[in-house]
Design an enzyme around this catalytic site. Structure first.
Site, PDB file in Angstrom:
ATOM      1  N   ASP A 101       0.706  -1.424  -0.457  1.00  0.00           N
ATOM      2  CA  ASP A 101       0.376  -0.315  -0.027  1.00  0.00           C
ATOM      3  C   ASP A 101       1.209   1.593   0.464  1.00  0.00           C
ATOM      4  OD1 ASP A 101       0.801  -0.192   2.609  1.00  0.00           O
ATOM      5  OD2 ASP A 101      -1.122  -0.105   3.841  1.00  0.00           O
ATOM      6  N   GLU A 123      -1.259  -9.166  -1.372  1.00  0.00           N
ATOM      7  CA  GLU A 123      -1.872  -8.583  -0.145  1.00  0.00           C
ATOM      8  C   GLU A 123      -3.202  -7.543  -0.040  1.00  0.00           C
ATOM      9  OE1 GLU A 123       1.468  -7.693   3.642  1.00  0.00           O
ATOM     10  OE2 GLU A 123       0.169  -5.948   3.105  1.00  0.00           O
ATOM     11  N   GLU A 137      -1.280   5.097   3.593  1.00  0.00           N
ATOM     12  CA  GLU A 137      -1.581   3.721   2.400  1.00  0.00           C
ATOM     13  C   GLU A 137      -3.010   3.367   3.083  1.00  0.00           C
ATOM     14  OE1 GLU A 137       2.227   4.678   5.336  1.00  0.00           O
ATOM     15  OE2 GLU A 137       0.520   4.639   5.537  1.00  0.00           O
ATOM     16  N   HIS A 217       7.282   5.187  13.068  1.00  0.00           N
ATOM     17  CA  HIS A 217       7.834   5.353  11.849  1.00  0.00           C
ATOM     18  C   HIS A 217       6.373   6.330  10.760  1.00  0.00           C
ATOM     19  CE1 HIS A 217       6.520   1.949  10.203  1.00  0.00           C
ATOM     20  NE2 HIS A 217       6.025   2.675   8.659  1.00  0.00           N
ATOM     21  N   ARG A 219       3.245   8.380   9.388  1.00  0.00           N
ATOM     22  CA  ARG A 219       3.451  10.177   9.167  1.00  0.00           C
ATOM     23  C   ARG A 219       2.046  10.418  10.359  1.00  0.00           C
ATOM     24  NH1 ARG A 219       5.576  11.533   4.742  1.00  0.00           N
ATOM     25  NH2 ARG A 219       6.092  10.014   2.412  1.00  0.00           N
ATOM     26  N   HIS A 250      14.094   5.172  13.146  1.00  0.00           N
ATOM     27  CA  HIS A 250      14.227   5.692  11.846  1.00  0.00           C
ATOM     28  C   HIS A 250      14.323   7.470  10.607  1.00  0.00           C
ATOM     29  CE1 HIS A 250      11.518   6.326   7.441  1.00  0.00           C
ATOM     30  NE2 HIS A 250      11.595   4.807   7.845  1.00  0.00           N
TER      31      HIS A 250
END
Length: 391
Positions: A101, A123, A137, A217, A219, A250
Site C-alpha cells: 500500500d 496483500e 496507505e 515511523h 506519518r 527511523h
C-alpha cells in the site's frame, strides 16, 4: 502450452515490499521457468533496502532511482508511475505484480491500468475503513484494489472484505502473507546479530531483565502523538527497573530528531540506526515485548510468540488481536504504560501457528500466476488459516 509472450513484471520500491515480494519472485523463477519474470525497483527507499536486497539476493532488472531530497508524495507518485510506464512499454508484460500500500504500489498500478496490463495485488484486501488512518496507505490500497485483476488476500478476513466490496469471488485467492515466508527463510539460518552495539546490549541482559523493542515511523504519528510515545517510553523504564529498550530510529527527520531529543539521555534506552532485516529478526527473537506502529512487525512477531502493543488507534490486521498476540494501545501515555505493565506481568506467550500465514504464500501466488497466464491447472490450494495464538 505456455505462450512465448508470458511475461511477468514485479514492482517494488520500499524495504517491506522487497521483503514480501522476494518469496514471490523466488517461487516464480524456481517453479515457473516457462514464464519470463523481471523486477523493477523504483527507489522510494534507498539505504533501508540495501541490506534486505542482500539477504534475499534481490537484484532488480530495472532501477528507476526516483528518490530525491525533500521530495513530496506527489513527486514519488509522478516519478514512479512515469518510470514504470516506460518499463511496461519496453518489456510489454502480460501481468504486473505489486505488493502492499505504498506510493510505489499505487503509482505502478496506475501505470499498468493506463497501459492496459492486468494487475495482481499481493496483500490485497487490508482495510481500516478510515481513509486517513493509516495515511496515505489506506487510500493507496483501496485505489489499487479498484483496478486489480488478481487479488492475493493474505487472510480469509481480507478475502471476505474484498468480496463485500463486490469483487468477484473467482478473482480472490487467500494465500497467506508472504512476510511469513521471508521470516521463516531468515530465521532458519540462525544468523548472529551483526550490529555490535545491539548485540552487546542484548548480551548484557541477565535473566531478570526484559528486553523491549520499539519501532515508530507512521506519518499520522508525527508531532504530538510521537511525543506522547516517547514520554511513555521514559515512563516504562522508570516504572520497570528490569526493562531495557532497543529503539532503531527511523531516519525521517520527523522521527529522528524528536526521538534523540527526548530519549538520548534516558538510562536503559538504546537508540540505534535502523537495523537490517536479519538483525531485526534476531532482536525480535530475543525480546519480551514489542511496541510498534509497523504493520509488518504485527505479522512477524506471532511466529516467535512475542506480544505486540500496536501504537495506533486502528489496525488493518485484526487477526493478531483476535489471536491474543497483539493489542491496540494508541499513543496515549497512560494507555501504553498500563498495557506494558499488564503484559510484562503475564507469562510469555506460547509459540503456536502464525495467524497470518504458513510460509507457503509465495508458492501459492506463483502457482496462481502460472495458471492465469498459461491456463494450466493449479497444484496448490488456498490457505485456510492457522491455529489461534493464545497466552
Amino acid at each position: 502450452m505456455t505462450l512465448p509472450e508470458s511475461r511477468v513484471l514485479l514492482v517494488v520500491g520500499t524495504r517491506p515490499e522487497v521483503i514480501k515480494m522476494a518469496p514471490v519472485l523466488g517461487a516464480l523463477r524456481e517453479r515457473c521457468p516457462a514464464l519470463e519474470t523481471r523486477s523493477v525497483f523504483t527507489g522510494q527507499h534507498t539505504t533501508l533496502v540495501e541490506s534486505v536486497a542482500a539477504a534475499f539476493d534481490f537484484s532488480p532488472d530495472y532501477d528507476l532511482a526516483i528518490m530525491r531530497e525533500d521530495q513530496s508524495i506527489y513527486d514519488v507518485v509522478t516519478s514512479a508511475s512515469k518510470g514504470v510506464a516506460d518499463v511496461i512499454r519496453d518489456y510489454r508484460p502480460n501481468l504486473l505484480l505489486v505488493q502492499g500500500d505504498t506510493a510505489t504500489v499505487f503509482a505502478a498500478a496506475l501505470a499498468g491500468y493506463l497501459e492496459q496490463v492486468p494487475l495482481g495485488h499481493v496483500e490485497a484486501g487490508l482495510r481500516t475503513r478510515d481513509k486517513f488512518s493509516p495515511w496515505p496507505e489506506e487510500g493507496f490500497r483501496r485505489l489499487t484494489d479498484a483496478i486489480t485483476d488478481l487479488y492475493f488476500a493474505p487472510t480469509a478476513r481480507a478475502g471476505g472484505l474484498l468480496q463485500s466490496e463486490n469483487v468477484p469471488a473467482e478473482k480472490v485467492y487467500v494465500t497467506g502473507n508472504t512476510v511469513v515466508d521471508a521470516l521463516t527463510y531468515v530465521a532458519e539460518q540462525e544468523l548472529p546479530i551483526k550490529n555490535p552495539t545491539v548485540r552487546g546490549f542484548l548480551e548484557s541482559l541477565s535473566e531478570d531483565h526484559q528486553g523491549i523493542l520499539v519501532t515508530a515511523h507512521r506519518r499520522e504519528s508525527f508531532g504530538e502523538p510521537l511525543d506522547r510515545v516517547f514520554s511513555a517510553i521514559r515512563r516504562l523504564v522508570e516504572e520497570h527497573p528490569s526493562a531495557h529498550v532497543i529503539f532503531p530510529v527511523h531516519p525521517n527527520p520527523n522521527v529522528y530528531g524528536p526521538a534523540h531529543q527526548a530519549l538520548e539521555s534516558v538510562d536503559r534506552v538504546l537508540l540505534t540506526e535502523p537495523l537490517d532485516y536479519v538483525d531485526t529478526i534476531g532482536v525480535m527473537q530475543r525480546v519480551r515485548l514489542i511496541l510498534t506502529d509497523s504493520g509488518g512487525i504485527q505479522e512477524e512477531a506471532p511466529t516467535f510468540g512475542v506480544p505486540v502493543l500496536v501504537m495506533r488507534d486502528v489496525t488493518e490486521r485484526p487477526e493478531g488481536i483476535e489471536a491474543g498476540v497483539a493489542q491496540l494501545v494508541g499513543t496515549e501515555i497512560g494507555r501504553i504504560s498500563d498495557a506494558v505493565t499488564k503484559t510484562l506481568s503475564r507469562p510469555p506467550l506460547k509459540i503456536r501457528a502464525n495467524p497470518y500465514g504458513d510460509g507457503q504464500a509465495g508458492v501459492r501466488i506463483a502457482d496462481i500466476v502460472h495458471s492465469f497466464l498459461t491456463g494450466a491447472p493449479r497444484f496448490t490450494k488456498d490457505w485456510i488459516g492457522g491455529e489461534p495464538v493464545r497466552p
